[in-house]
Design a protein around this motif. Structure first.
Motif, PDB file in Angstrom:
ATOM      1  N   LEU A 104       1.048  -1.300   0.044  1.00 47.54           N
ATOM      2  CA  LEU A 104       0.020  -0.084   0.100  1.00 47.54           C
ATOM      3  C   LEU A 104       0.778   1.239  -0.198  1.00 47.54           C
ATOM      4  O   LEU A 104       1.793   1.353   0.853  1.00 47.54           O
ATOM      5  N   THR A 105       0.702   1.994  -0.829  1.00 48.55           N
ATOM      6  CA  THR A 105       1.571   3.414  -0.609  1.00 48.55           C
ATOM      7  C   THR A 105       0.596   4.601  -0.163  1.00 48.55           C
ATOM      8  O   THR A 105      -0.402   4.261  -0.032  1.00 48.55           O
ATOM      9  N   TRP A 106       1.251   5.621  -0.180  1.00 52.10           N
ATOM     10  CA  TRP A 106       0.343   6.953   0.291  1.00 52.10           C
ATOM     11  C   TRP A 106      -0.883   7.314  -0.331  1.00 52.10           C
ATOM     12  O   TRP A 106      -1.737   7.893   0.163  1.00 52.10           O
ATOM     13  N   THR A 107      -1.020   6.944  -1.732  1.00 51.94           N
ATOM     14  CA  THR A 107      -2.172   7.152  -2.557  1.00 51.94           C
ATOM     15  C   THR A 107      -3.245   6.562  -1.804  1.00 51.94           C
ATOM     16  O   THR A 107      -4.630   7.066  -2.006  1.00 51.94           O
ATOM     17  N   ALA A 108      -3.095   5.450  -0.825  1.00 50.56           N
ATOM     18  CA  ALA A 108      -4.267   4.793  -0.449  1.00 50.56           C
ATOM     19  C   ALA A 108      -5.089   5.711   0.407  1.00 50.56           C
ATOM     20  O   ALA A 108      -6.215   5.501   0.944  1.00 50.56           O
ATOM     21  N   LEU A 109      -4.377   6.673   1.004  1.00 51.88           N
ATOM     22  CA  LEU A 109      -4.856   7.643   2.029  1.00 51.88           C
ATOM     23  C   LEU A 109      -6.112   8.336   1.354  1.00 51.88           C
ATOM     24  O   LEU A 109      -6.845   9.040   2.095  1.00 51.88           O
ATOM     25  N   ILE A 118      -8.606   7.059   0.018  1.00 49.96           N
ATOM     26  CA  ILE A 118      -9.772   6.452   0.133  1.00 49.96           C
ATOM     27  C   ILE A 118     -10.951   6.900   0.233  1.00 49.96           C
ATOM     28  O   ILE A 118     -12.078   6.973   0.008  1.00 49.96           O
ATOM     29  N   PRO A 119     -10.955   8.112   1.364  1.00 46.45           N
ATOM     30  CA  PRO A 119     -12.206   8.804   1.685  1.00 46.45           C
ATOM     31  C   PRO A 119     -12.784   9.601   0.376  1.00 46.45           C
ATOM     32  O   PRO A 119     -14.155   9.583   0.417  1.00 46.45           O
ATOM     33  N   VAL A 120     -12.039   9.907  -0.441  1.00 46.45           N
ATOM     34  CA  VAL A 120     -12.376  10.735  -1.598  1.00 46.45           C
ATOM     35  C   VAL A 120     -13.660  10.056  -2.375  1.00 46.45           C
ATOM     36  O   VAL A 120     -14.678  10.166  -2.601  1.00 46.45           O
ATOM     37  N   PRO A 121     -12.939   8.642  -3.081  1.00 47.90           N
ATOM     38  CA  PRO A 121     -14.177   7.981  -3.926  1.00 47.90           C
ATOM     39  C   PRO A 121     -15.254   7.372  -3.170  1.00 47.90           C
ATOM     40  O   PRO A 121     -16.150   7.170  -3.461  1.00 47.90           O
ATOM     41  N   MET A 122     -15.119   7.223  -1.681  1.00 46.09           N
ATOM     42  CA  MET A 122     -16.070   6.898  -0.816  1.00 46.09           C
ATOM     43  C   MET A 122     -17.135   7.941  -0.684  1.00 46.09           C
ATOM     44  O   MET A 122     -18.364   7.821  -0.673  1.00 46.09           O
ATOM     45  N   ILE A 123     -16.772   9.151  -0.387  1.00 45.76           N
ATOM     46  CA  ILE A 123     -17.695  10.426  -0.388  1.00 45.76           C
ATOM     47  C   ILE A 123     -18.516  10.419  -1.669  1.00 45.76           C
ATOM     48  O   ILE A 123     -19.555  10.805  -1.834  1.00 45.76           O
ATOM     49  N   TYR A 124     -17.637  10.470  -2.832  1.00 43.34           N
ATOM     50  CA  TYR A 124     -18.194  10.360  -4.295  1.00 43.34           C
ATOM     51  C   TYR A 124     -19.334   9.532  -4.460  1.00 43.34           C
ATOM     52  O   TYR A 124     -20.542  10.090  -4.673  1.00 43.34           O
ATOM     53  N   THR A 125     -19.085   8.331  -3.946  1.00 40.38           N
ATOM     54  CA  THR A 125     -20.274   7.203  -4.469  1.00 40.38           C
ATOM     55  C   THR A 125     -21.242   7.276  -3.361  1.00 40.38           C
ATOM     56  O   THR A 125     -22.404   7.119  -3.456  1.00 40.38           O
ATOM     57  N   LEU A 126     -20.902   7.938  -1.929  1.00 37.63           N
ATOM     58  CA  LEU A 126     -21.911   8.080  -1.077  1.00 37.63           C
ATOM     59  C   LEU A 126     -22.856   9.021  -1.805  1.00 37.63           C
ATOM     60  O   LEU A 126     -24.164   8.957  -1.477  1.00 37.63           O
ATOM     61  N   ILE A 127     -22.263  10.266  -2.045  1.00 35.10           N
ATOM     62  CA  ILE A 127     -23.291  11.347  -2.594  1.00 35.10           C
ATOM     63  C   ILE A 127     -24.185  10.765  -3.601  1.00 35.10           C
ATOM     64  O   ILE A 127     -25.252  11.260  -3.690  1.00 35.10           O
ATOM     65  N   PHE A 128     -23.589  10.089  -4.889  1.00 38.36           N
ATOM     66  CA  PHE A 128     -24.257   9.765  -5.758  1.00 38.36           C
ATOM     67  C   PHE A 128     -25.492   8.631  -5.287  1.00 38.36           C
ATOM     68  O   PHE A 128     -26.375   9.025  -5.820  1.00 38.36           O
ATOM     69  N   ARG A 171      -9.690   1.670  -7.148  1.00 35.74           N
ATOM     70  CA  ARG A 171      -8.563   0.918  -7.590  1.00 35.74           C
ATOM     71  C   ARG A 171      -7.358   1.672  -8.160  1.00 35.74           C
ATOM     72  O   ARG A 171      -6.628   1.221  -7.430  1.00 35.74           O
ATOM     73  N   ASP A 172      -7.478   2.681  -8.819  1.00 34.07           N
ATOM     74  CA  ASP A 172      -6.266   3.791  -8.913  1.00 34.07           C
ATOM     75  C   ASP A 172      -5.438   3.868  -7.614  1.00 34.07           C
ATOM     76  O   ASP A 172      -4.349   3.603  -7.604  1.00 34.07           O
ATOM     77  N   ILE A 173      -6.291   4.307  -6.543  1.00 36.70           N
ATOM     78  CA  ILE A 173      -5.589   4.660  -5.504  1.00 36.70           C
ATOM     79  C   ILE A 173      -4.922   3.631  -4.673  1.00 36.70           C
ATOM     80  O   ILE A 173      -4.183   3.598  -3.850  1.00 36.70           O
ATOM     81  N   LEU A 174      -5.798   2.521  -4.617  1.00 39.66           N
ATOM     82  CA  LEU A 174      -5.410   1.545  -3.799  1.00 39.66           C
ATOM     83  C   LEU A 174      -4.434   0.357  -4.377  1.00 39.66           C
ATOM     84  O   LEU A 174      -3.495  -0.070  -3.784  1.00 39.66           O
ATOM     85  N   MET A 175      -4.600   0.160  -5.608  1.00 39.13           N
ATOM     86  CA  MET A 175      -3.852  -0.715  -6.197  1.00 39.13           C
ATOM     87  C   MET A 175      -2.839  -0.172  -7.100  1.00 39.13           C
ATOM     88  O   MET A 175      -1.832  -1.011  -7.259  1.00 39.13           O
ATOM     89  N   TYR A 176      -2.913   0.809  -7.759  1.00 38.14           N
ATOM     90  CA  TYR A 176      -2.025   1.258  -8.824  1.00 38.14           C
ATOM     91  C   TYR A 176      -1.294   2.660  -8.555  1.00 38.14           C
ATOM     92  O   TYR A 176      -0.571   2.978  -9.472  1.00 38.14           O
ATOM     93  N   ASN A 177      -1.450   2.919  -7.261  1.00 39.97           N
ATOM     94  CA  ASN A 177      -0.804   4.225  -6.754  1.00 39.97           C
ATOM     95  C   ASN A 177      -0.677   5.473  -7.678  1.00 39.97           C
ATOM     96  O   ASN A 177       0.430   6.000  -7.828  1.00 39.97           O
ATOM     97  N   THR A 178      -1.763   5.547  -8.291  1.00 42.43           N
ATOM     98  CA  THR A 178      -2.229   6.903  -9.143  1.00 42.43           C
ATOM     99  C   THR A 178      -3.086   7.587  -8.464  1.00 42.43           C
ATOM    100  O   THR A 178      -4.122   7.216  -7.925  1.00 42.43           O
TER     101      THR A 178
END
Ligand SMILES: Nc1ncnc2c1ncn2[C@@H]1O[C@H](COP(=O)(O)OP(=O)(O)O)[C@@H](O)[C@H]1O
Ligand SMILES: [Mg+2]
Lengths: 248, 258
Positions: B135-140, B142-152, B215-222
């Motif tokens: 896991l790299t720092w990009t995993a931090l 994670i709240p961003v896509p969760m909040i997007y999905t939550l609002i949608f 996936r980008d932030i958790l798996m691909y460090n992007t």
């Protein structure tokens, strides 16, 4: 305008129509057929038409009328459960609606759990309920039944618990819909005492009751509804005498 | 607006109370409740891995993780919206008798689904550990896509719960729509396995963006581009806006139809 004659409730030209054809809307296909045929919303029942009145702070306001006159409906409109089809209602203050006692009860839960559930349904915080819990149980006389599921309660026990929770805070406006007819004599006495106490503290009260004697005893202003329309509105004696002459 | 906020604050205890009741039912009454909510996605992952990486031979590195992240995000959306559908109808006895802001009921279902998703992330963490994926720092992020999905999902949930009061067919239709929508989201296949025009079509799907973001932030460090973020935000806000507007317009007459 002086403070004494401040309106806490203003009901302006309220009309309430119920849809009598709700099952017809269950399917999209029927909806579109009806839409095309322009049959939609045709079967309506007008439970209140063009009702207006004001209630001032400290008033004890009675509503009389035969079954189906729209008494419960106007109470539901005032407490925000129903939105009027036309007209408006202005409310100034907090309302404790004693329309259906224990409306928020979950029959599977215990009395204790229901106190918290129903309390939050009425907008109370759990911390506040903590401080009032014993008082509620004492008033409802359910000390020995706190952890019994309420599905095992009699209707009198349910009414006691519901009344105790709903009146735990002194509201600005208290709405009472024939609930005083449930439960035994002693409980009714107790409820009346609590209501009188609130009146003394300046709570505005709206009462619907079958007992015209109760209305005459408690109210200073009465409205008579007939088939959803205002038949008469005024001083207690005047309206009650007219009403009694018809019922006799 | 101010009275809306005051009203919400007054009824927040009811919201918490309803959520904790749902959580108690799901997790406390059976000891295995929590275990199952972790085990279930893991078992599903084994099946999908066997089918898609062995039989169909999709060329996806670390397929178990790829699938599990996708299905967790999708699972949240699907559970949240699906449980919203009945939320107003099943609260009918309460709505008829007391005044309660009606959005409390769909909102409660969405928050509950969100809590469930958080538990499902335990399964994701287990697979990270087992496969030794760093896991790299990009995993931090994670709240961003969760909040997007939550609002949608919240917007969709409000919309569906209100429409279903008037059109009960949605109860039946939505299951079919969800299935089609799921196949339209790259959960167990890579998007580049599709012809280009299909790829472009799938990029219309908001869930594609939310799944890929995660996936980008958790798996691909992007870190996803500004453009991707804008797309995600716009979808979320449009959904929320439409949901709120329709709900507000329809809620007035719920009581006449439930
Ligand atoms: N939800 C509803 N749907 C259709 N009709 C209703 C509904 N609620 C009340 N009514 C009708 O409105 C009329 C007035 O009812 P109500 O206010 O309960 O009378 P009451 O004066 O006896 O309390 C009645 O004819 C009743 O059938
Ligand atoms: Mg009645």
């Amino acid at each position: 305008m002086n403070i004494m004659s401040k309106n806490v409730i203003e009901v302006n030209n309220v009309t309430m129509r119920f849809n009598m054809s709700k099952e017809n809307l269950d399917s999209l296909k029927e909806y579109f057929i009806k839409l095309v045929k322009r049959q939609l919303f045709f079967e309506q029942f007008t439970a209140l038409s063009n009702v207006s009145f004001n209630i001032e702070k400290g008033d004890v306001f009675g509503i009389v009328g035969f079954n189906g006159a729209g008494k419960s409906t106007i109470l539901k409109v005032i407490s925000g459960i129903l939105q009027p089809s036309e007209g408006s209602v202005k409310i100034d203050g907090t309302i404790a609606p004693l329309i259906e006692l224990g409306a928020g009860f979950d029959m599977e839960l215990t009395a204790r759990e229901n106190v918290y559930l129903n309390g939050t349904v009425l907008g109370l915080s759990p911390d506040f309920i903590d401080t009032k819990y014993d008082e509620i149980i004492d008033f409802a006389e359910l000390q020995d039944f706190q952890d019994v599921a309420v599905k095992n309660f009699s209707s009198g026990m349910l009414a006691r618990l519901g009344f105790a929770i709903a009146t735990v805070v002194t509201p600005d406006i208290l709405i009472v819909d024939e609930i005083l007819s449930v439960g035994d004599f002693l409980f009714q006495q107790k409820c009346e005492n609590r209501i009188s106490e609130m009146m003394k503290n300046g709570t505005t009260v709206i009462i619907v009751s079958h007992s015209i004697e109760q209305i005459e005893k408690l109210c200073n202003k009465v409205i008579w509804l007939e088939k959803g329309k205002v038949k008469m509105l005024g001083e207690t004696k005047e309206v009650c005498d007219a009403y009694k002459s018809v019922t006799k | 607006m101010k009275t809306d906020v005051k009203n919400f604050l007054k009824y927040r205890y009811l919201l918490f109370n309803l959520i904790s009741r749902d959580i108690k039912v799901k997790y406390r009454r059976s000891v295995l409740g929590l275990v199952w909510s972790i085990l279930n996605p893991l078992l599903m992952m084994l099946v999908m891995t066997a089918v898609f990486s062995q039989i169909f031979k999709f060329d996806i590195p670390n397929f178990p993780l790829y699938y599990l992240i996708g299905s967790t995000v999708w699972g949240f959306f699907s559970e949240a919206t699906n449980s919203c559908i009945m939320s107003i109808l099943s609260a009918s006895s309460l709505i008829k008798k007391v005044y309660i802001p009606k959005y409390i009921f769909p909102l409660e279902k969405i928050v509950f689904a969100f809590v469930n998703m958080l538990f499902s992330f335990i399964a994701v963490a287990i697979i990270f550990a087992i496969t030794g994926t760093p896991l790299t720092w990009t995993a931090l992020l994670i709240p961003v896509p969760m909040i997007y999905t939550l609002i949608f999902s919240a917007g969709m949930g409000l919309l569906l719960s209100a429409l279903t009061v008037y059109f009960r067919d949605i109860l039946h239709l939505y299951g079919v729509i969800l299935t089609a929508w799921m196949y339209f989201t790259p959960i167990f296949y890579p998007i580049n396995a599709l012809p280009e025009f299909m790829q472009n079509l799938i990029k219309i799907n908001p869930l594609y963006h939310y799944v890929s973001y995660t996936r980008d932030i958790l798996m691909y460090n992007t870190v996803p581009s500004l453009e991707t973020n804008l797309i995600c935000i716009i979808y979320a806000l449009v959904s929320l806006f439409v949901g709120i507007v329709v709900f507000k317009k329809l809620q007035k007459n719920f009581i006449l139809y439930i």
